[in-house]
Design an enzyme around this catalytic site. Structure first.
Site, PDB file in Angstrom:
ATOM      1  CG  HIS A   1     -10.998  -7.216  -0.336  1.00 34.71           C
ATOM      2  ND1 HIS A   1     -10.594  -7.374   0.956  1.00 34.71           N
ATOM      3  CD2 HIS A   1     -11.288  -5.888  -0.469  1.00 34.71           C
ATOM      4  CE1 HIS A   1     -10.626  -6.201   1.597  1.00 34.71           C
ATOM      5  NE2 HIS A   1     -11.054  -5.287   0.758  1.00 34.71           N
TER       6      HIS A   1
ATOM      7  CD  GLU B   1      -4.291  -4.755   4.034  1.00 35.98           C
ATOM      8  OE1 GLU B   1      -4.410  -4.592   2.809  1.00 35.98           O
ATOM      9  OE2 GLU B   1      -3.327  -4.325   4.684  1.00 35.98           O
TER      10      GLU B   1
ATOM     11  NE  ARG C   1     -10.609  -6.143  -6.191  1.00 35.71           N
ATOM     12  CZ  ARG C   1      -9.522  -5.863  -5.481  1.00 35.71           C
ATOM     13  NH1 ARG C   1      -8.322  -6.099  -5.993  1.00 35.71           N
ATOM     14  NH2 ARG C   1      -9.612  -5.340  -4.277  1.00 35.71           N
TER      15      ARG C   1
ATOM     16  CD  GLN D   1     -14.415  -3.932   4.585  1.00 37.82           C
ATOM     17  OE1 GLN D   1     -15.564  -4.037   5.000  1.00 37.82           O
ATOM     18  NE2 GLN D   1     -13.390  -3.766   5.403  1.00 37.82           N
TER      19      GLN D   1
ATOM     20  CB  SER E   1      -0.930  -0.009   1.218  1.00 35.69           C
ATOM     21  OG  SER E   1      -1.886  -1.037   1.044  1.00 35.69           O
TER      22      SER E   1
ATOM     23  NE  ARG F   1      -9.006 -11.231   0.389  1.00 32.19           N
ATOM     24  CZ  ARG F   1      -8.149 -10.231   0.438  1.00 32.19           C
ATOM     25  NH1 ARG F   1      -8.345  -9.234   1.291  1.00 32.19           N
ATOM     26  NH2 ARG F   1      -7.094 -10.215  -0.354  1.00 32.19           N
TER      27      ARG F   1
ATOM     28  CB  SER G   1     -13.138  -0.091  -2.311  1.00 33.04           C
ATOM     29  OG  SER G   1     -11.744   0.073  -2.279  1.00 33.04           O
TER      30      SER G   1
END
Ligand SMILES: O=C(O)C1=C[C@@H](OP(=O)(O)O)[C@@H](O)[C@H](O)C1
Ligand SMILES: C=C(OP(=O)(O)O)C(=O)O
Length: 433
Positions: free
Chosen positions: A346, A319, A125, A342, A25, A350, A175
């Site tokens: 991903h 995450e 996505r 959210q 990131s 997930r 996101s």
């Protein structure tokens, strides 16, 4: 073709130290901000992985100078980035949320046509809000419509060499990267940008704070108010930075200590950081770990004899969910991981993936709204799917450490952010245990 990796089985305490590669990131933000300045910036100890390679190439294709000098190890690599007036190009975003969301605003500011596409998984996505926001700011974009009728990859952006900027509203509940994308390009809009978040609460807020911090570090003024961010126009100059280790990628190694009652150390753990991954230590402490930091920057986690169940809101640190879920599968009671809707957008859905893979190895798991409930039971080995998702691959490796007979499909999907994961994992497990 599906590759199969027998996950190392090591239920006795795992003890060792692991140096983890640089933060995905931070890398993405350093690249973008450096590319928006005309003076050269230097990125040291960068991440050698698929996401960062795709970002470097995306910038080059837009006309940014990116010189990546390889050292003997990635810690010795040095990247020089020098921006300028960008032109259009063809961009492969792979499965990188940071590339597919952060590059379109740059393309809208460039002169010329840019086509952005990615893996099959990237095409599903969420992408709509960033496309709609750029359109509202005057950009012309042709986007594919997804099954829900929302704009998605592939898309073509017809850059006009600049945009006025100003105020824009966005629903960023799917996101945080939509807002980060607009803020990062903000200094290059003629009037800067003010982004107002409408809709449900933005996830992964620490990642937004990271965006603001990187902009400020590059000399850009950013004003933050509740649900509103303003970036003033200016020329960012990142200067020289050394990338911190990726703390979300440190998490699976700490999880190895959690599930085996072992002890794992991570060198270069930053004293202060904007990375949400740092929160893994408090979360694992709640699950029974003992964590210690020494003054030389080494963080050591000792796993408990019995893992405590966890009831936690992970909206800010989504995450980390796959890693926490794998540990929760071995807890002394049921866990509830809350408010993580959210995760559906991903690398894969997930929530569905965690439910399916925990169920596959015999653990109770069910999705309730935006929560996942995990009910531990005696686990058994299985061939576990990874859905092209690096974190589902490391999730399966954690499960396999304590349960024999786990075989992981396509472990090489970890190349997205940690290409040497299998060797690092084997190295830790085999180290003097
Ligand atoms: O801006 C970033 O670097 C990221 C933001 C978060 O995305 P979401 O807000 O989509 O969860 C996070 O999960 C992702 O891994 C990286
Ligand atoms: C959600 C993630 O990645 P991306 O940056 O592709 O969104 C992640 O790495 O957990």
């Amino acid at each position: 073709m599906t590759s199969l990796w027998p996950a190392p089985h090591h239920p006795s305490p795992v003890v060792g130290a692991v140096s983890v590669p640089a933060s995905k990131s931070l890398m993405a933000r350093y690249f973008i901000v450096a590319a928006l300045g005309s003076k050269p910036s230097i990125i040291r100890a960068p991440l050698r992985a698929r996401d960062s390679a795709l970002m470097a190439q995306a910038l080059r294709n837009l006309g940014v100078e990116v010189i990546w000098e390889r050292g003997e190890t990635e810690a010795e690599d040095v990247i020089t980035v020098r921006g300028g007036q960008m032109h259009g190009g063809t961009i492969d975003a792979g499965l990188a949320g940071t590339v597919m969301r952060f590059v379109p605003p740059l393309a809208a500011l460039a002169s010329g046509e840019t086509r952005i596409d990615g893996d099959a998984g990237a095409r599903v996505r969420p992408m709509g809000p960033v496309v709609e926001a750029l359109r509202a700011l005057g950009a012309r974009i042709d986007a594919t419509e997804n099954a829900k009728g929302e704009p998605a990859l592939p898309l073509t952006i017809y850059g006009k060499g600049g945009l006025t900027g100003g105020e824009v509203e966005i629903d960023s509940s799917a996101s945080s990267q939509f807002i980060s994308a607009l803020l990062l390009a903000g200094p290059r809009f003629e009037r800067g940008i003010t982004v107002r978040s409408t809709g449900a609460k933005v996830p992964s807020v620490p990642h937004l704070n990271m965006t603001v911090d990187v902009l400020r570090r590059a000399g850009i003024e950013v004003r933050c108010a509740p649900n509103t961010w303003t970036v003033l126009p200016g020329e960012p100059h990142l200067g020289g930075v050394t990338v911190e280790p990726d703390l979300s990628n440190a998490a699976p190694f700490l999880a190895a200590a959690m599930v085996t009652g072992g002890e794992v150390s991570i060198p270069r753990w930053p004293e202060q950081t904007t990375q949400p991954g740092a929160q893994i230590t408090e979360i694992f402490e709640r699950m029974g770990a003992a964590v210690e930091s020494t003054h030389d920057g080494v963080l050591t986690l000792r796993g408990p004899q019995t893992i405590s169940p966890l009831d936690a809101d992970l909206h800010d640190v989504g995450e980390l969910t796959p890693t926490i879920a794998a540990v929760a599968a071995y807890a002394a009671g049921p866990s509830r991981l809350r408010n993580i809707g959210q995760l559906r957008g991903h690398e894969t859905d997930r929530l569905a993936a965690i439910e399916a893979e925990l169920t596959r190895v015999g653990c109770g798991a069910r999705i309730e709204g935006d929560d996942i409930v995990i009910e531990p039971a005696p686990l058994h080995g299985a061939q576990m799917r990874t859905y092209a998702d690096h974190r589902m691959a490391t999730f399966a490796a954690i499960i396999g450490l304590r349960t024999s007979g786990v075989v992981v499909e396509n472990i090489e999907t970890t190349a997205k952010t940690m290409p040497h994961f299998p060797a690092m994992w084997n190295g830790l497990v085999e180290a003097e245990n």
